[in-house]
Design an enzyme around this catalytic site. Structure first.
Site, PDB file in Angstrom:
ATOM      1  N   SER A   1       2.015   2.130  -8.950  1.00  0.00           N
ATOM      2  CA  SER A   1       1.922   1.077  -7.934  1.00  0.00           C
ATOM      3  C   SER A   1       2.187  -0.308  -8.489  1.00  0.00           C
ATOM      4  CB  SER A   1       0.527   1.120  -7.285  1.00  0.00           C
ATOM      5  OG  SER A   1       0.281   2.382  -6.711  1.00  0.00           O
TER       6      SER A   1
ATOM      7  N   HIS B   1      -1.951  -3.985  -8.666  1.00  0.00           N
ATOM      8  CA  HIS B   1      -0.980  -4.372  -7.638  1.00  0.00           C
ATOM      9  C   HIS B   1      -0.630  -5.852  -7.744  1.00  0.00           C
ATOM     10  CE1 HIS B   1      -1.862  -0.763  -4.748  1.00  0.00           C
ATOM     11  NE2 HIS B   1      -1.676  -0.400  -6.005  1.00  0.00           N
TER      12      HIS B   1
END
Length: 300
Positions: A203, A250
């Site tokens: 991610s 993230h």
């Protein structure tokens, strides 16, 4: 269709005609020579040129001296599959997923971004020192479940090919890896010092691709609404499920990808390679600094 072989004089009394022989086919005599180097060429070796014929060696040498075509941002233009690196990354992620999910789950702990220092002097994983920092890279290829890898690989397939074609394979791979490392480094720094952190997944790297895509849209003056909407949705999901999703990775990947993307796409043409390389190196150096800060805050 090969050109007809020039007419040779008829040998007299078994004597050879005296014509030169082709270097590639010594048994063949020929009266034609290469227009570039002057060496003899037989009909099989003749390559038509604007004037006369050339030998295969000269044709190949001329092709090698031709400058390779480059993308708008300096990458070497791929002549074949423009999404080769994206496909390889997806394949590696799937291979590691099969290994860690169905062969031996212990490999999740060995490859994941594990950080654990519950007591002074007791450290595990990333917290154990530089010999464990390989996890900054390997954790990008480990996933926890089918839904996790399916969503990440779908996002990689959507974002990857476009960036790979405009940046070139090497720059795209550097963007992906450095953004992923930066995301994992920020995750390590901001993790609670007395708690076990187990972070896996691509991610952070994919958020880096999302940030670079936003820069690409900006450079090409493409309407930003679609990429902004995608970014907002992903951030809302990230912080809404913060107990399940590592928002630190993230955010770190997004910031790193945006910075690297800007360095690659806004670099002046005269010093493009230097600026692009320094930008990626600077982000990598900052990531190392985050890891060192994370180590310093752990109980001794």
């Amino acid at each position: 269709m090969l050109p007809e072989e020039p007419v040779r004089p008829t040998p007299v009394d078994g004597q050879e005609s005296g014509l030169p022989r082709c270097p590639r086919h010594p048994e063949r005599e020929t009266g034609v020579s290469c227009a570039r180097c002057g060496r003899p060429v037989c009909p099989e070796c003749m390559v038509p040129a604007s004037v006369g014929f050339q030998c295969p060696d000269c044709v190949r040498g001329a092709a090698e001296r031709q400058p390779r075509q480059r993308t708008a941002f300096g990458g070497i233009l791929a002549l074949g599959d423009g999404a080769l690196v994206t496909k390889v990354l997806i394949g590696l992620n799937l291979l590691v997923f099969l290994l860690t999910e169905y062969v031996s789950r212990q490999w999740q702990v060995r490859l994941g971004l594990v950080s654990w220092a519950p007591l002074p002097g007791l450290r595990f994983g990333m917290a154990d020192g530089p010999q464990e920092w390989y996890r900054l890279v390997t954790a990008m290829f480990v996933h926890g479940g089918l839904l996790h890898i399916a969503t990440n690989m779908f996002s990689l397939w959507v974002l990857g090919p476009q960036l790979e074609r405009v940046l070139g394979r090497v720059r795209f791979l550097g963007l992906y890896l450095v953004a992923g490392i930066a995301g994992n480094a920020l995750s390590f720094l901001l993790s609670p010092p007395h708690a076990q952190l187990f972070t896996v997944g691509a991610s952070g790297a994919i958020f880096g691709l999302l940030g670079a895509t936003a820069v690409l849209f900006r450079v090409n003056r493409v309407p930003m609404q679609p990429v902004i909407a995608l970014l907002v949705v992903n951030l809302v999901i990230t912080f809404s499920l913060s107990s399940m999703i590592d928002w630190r990775a993230h955010v770190g990947g997004l910031v790193a990808g945006t910075v690297i993307g800007a360095g690659m796409m806004y670099a002046p043409r005269a010093h493009r390679n230097l600026v692009q390389g320094l930008t990626a190196a600077a982000v990598l150096a900052v990531s190392l600094g985050l890891v060192l800060l994370g180590m310093a805050r752990l109980p001794g």
